[in-house]
Scaffold this motif. Sequence first.
Motif, short mmCIF file in Angstrom:
data_model
loop_
_atom_site.label_atom_id
_atom_site.label_comp_id
_atom_site.label_asym_id
_atom_site.label_seq_id
_atom_site.Cartn_x
_atom_site.Cartn_y
_atom_site.Cartn_z
N ILE A 193 46.64 44.19 46.29
CA ILE A 193 47.00 44.78 45.00
C ILE A 193 47.67 46.13 45.19
CG2 ILE A 193 46.06 45.67 42.84
CD1 ILE A 193 43.93 43.46 42.99
N ALA A 200 47.26 40.31 41.87
CA ALA A 200 46.07 40.01 41.07
C ALA A 200 46.22 38.69 40.32
CB ALA A 200 45.81 41.15 40.09
N SER A 237 35.50 39.39 43.99
CA SER A 237 36.72 39.73 43.25
C SER A 237 36.55 41.03 42.49
CB SER A 237 37.09 38.60 42.28
OG SER A 237 37.34 37.40 42.98
N LEU A 241 38.69 44.40 42.86
CA LEU A 241 39.34 45.06 41.72
C LEU A 241 38.85 46.49 41.57
CD1 LEU A 241 39.30 42.15 39.12
CD2 LEU A 241 41.29 43.05 40.33
N LEU A 248 45.54 50.11 39.76
CA LEU A 248 45.61 49.38 38.50
C LEU A 248 45.80 50.35 37.33
CD1 LEU A 248 42.74 46.79 39.09
CD2 LEU A 248 45.18 46.30 39.03
#
Length: 522
Positions: A193, A200, A237, A241, A248
């Motif tokens: 990412i 993603a 996951s 993240l 992000l």
Amino acid sequence: MTSAIAPHPLASRALARPDFTLRSTGWSAFLVGLVAFIVSVAWSWQPSYWGDEAASVMSAERSLPSLFLMLGNIDAVHGAYYLFLHGWIDLFGASEFSTRLPSAIAIGAAAAGTVVLAEKFISRPAAIGAGLIFAVLPRVTYMGSEARSTAIATAIAVWLTVLLVLAVRSRTASRRRQIALWGGYSLLLALGIYVFLYLALLLPVHAVAVVALARRHPLRRPTARLWWSLALWLGASLLGLLLALPILLAGSAQREQIAFIGRRPRVTVSEAAVMQWFDTVPVAIMAWALIIVAVMAVFFRLRGTQYQAGLPSRGALSIFLAWMLLPSGILLIGNELVTPMYSTRYLSICAPAVAIVIAVGLAALANNWLRAASVALLVATIVPAYTVQRGEFGKNEGSDWRQAAAVLAAEALPGDGVVFDQSVRPSRIPRLAMHLYPEAFAGLHDVTLTRAYSDTAWLWDEVAPLPDALPAVANLNTVWLLQYSGSADWRHETDVRTLQLQGFRVAETTLVNRTIIIEMTR
């Protein structure tokens, strides 16, 4: 006969097979990866740089304080790649070959990963075929010769999926091994990412994969094994993240930088079907025909197909179809209903799945002659696209900055002035040639420059309109204009007229490919 339509035993065991070692596929994967690297690196130095590569190279050549200042305003989603390229250029220079080499290496790694992944669901010859098909897909050969992050992201996507399969199938392994696999999945997901935010999009694909891998039969009730696998995947996951949360948030804050997508014509489904991976209509027709054969053979038991070739189960093929279609569908729907977000380049991470499904289609054909003919036809349709990509003007529909810089290097003299067309979108401004090929512009006076890009918090130079910079031409006898041939400024010759009013005349005009070089003298 029943045997004519029954799946090969390898296919029926594909999802449940517990062993997943790399030893048996190591040499095959290595050799396919080497072939893919050679295909991508060959003649990669031929085409001139283009706008997105200019963003990569110019950002990477900044000092680190300047780079971090820029990333605080724009392109934070590319920050990890720019930092990598910064160190790479320090070691190996900023030539086209040097800066594109990491992408070719990444394509080799992705092709090797494609073989490793595919062989766990299809026969070894078909898996090797998948790796080779991946190596020659036009989208792959393009990103494998480009100084951008998509090739590296694709390699991460493949090996992340390999890790997922290893982790789901490690139920009977030691706890230490399971922790290592799921922890590795989290770390590689976060890294992916940081390299490419849209990686993603693989998460819904991996959800499908976990269900397909953990369920022994699609019609039976969910088992504890399935719920446990889903729980482990979801935890891994979420950890990935969480580790990627800074990028992000930065990507969300800077989402306006892709607002230009909304100003482009809407991409239709048929256009996406061609341009995402295949580049030309003939390649797309051949590829989609084989994809349809794969679907018909596995899901509908198409008569005349060869089931003894070791085809995947329906669940296994569903994983790769989801990988092909879910990210594309999410972006296309989001592009229509939410905000501009779709670009064909963003779906490069799906190319491994495309290659595997095409390989399944080839394996399903009735005999070796038909397979050989299909491979020959597929290659014949790909070669013209590959040839165009490796031409001098193979990037961005004809970028010619290196060739334009060569004209300046041969004809301009130290002390001459140079003015660049500013009427086109930033990625096509001829001024970028000066930063990508600085030797050709050494000694020339940049008439309209007010602040160099490296002293700003943005990607490009700050410049003034030529009428506001006329004092800078007062003592010049020759000024070179670099115009984009499709720009409004060239059609109206604004800069030409401005200089004519200052006593200059057009001495010579040279059209390179899409850059017009105008020599103006007093």
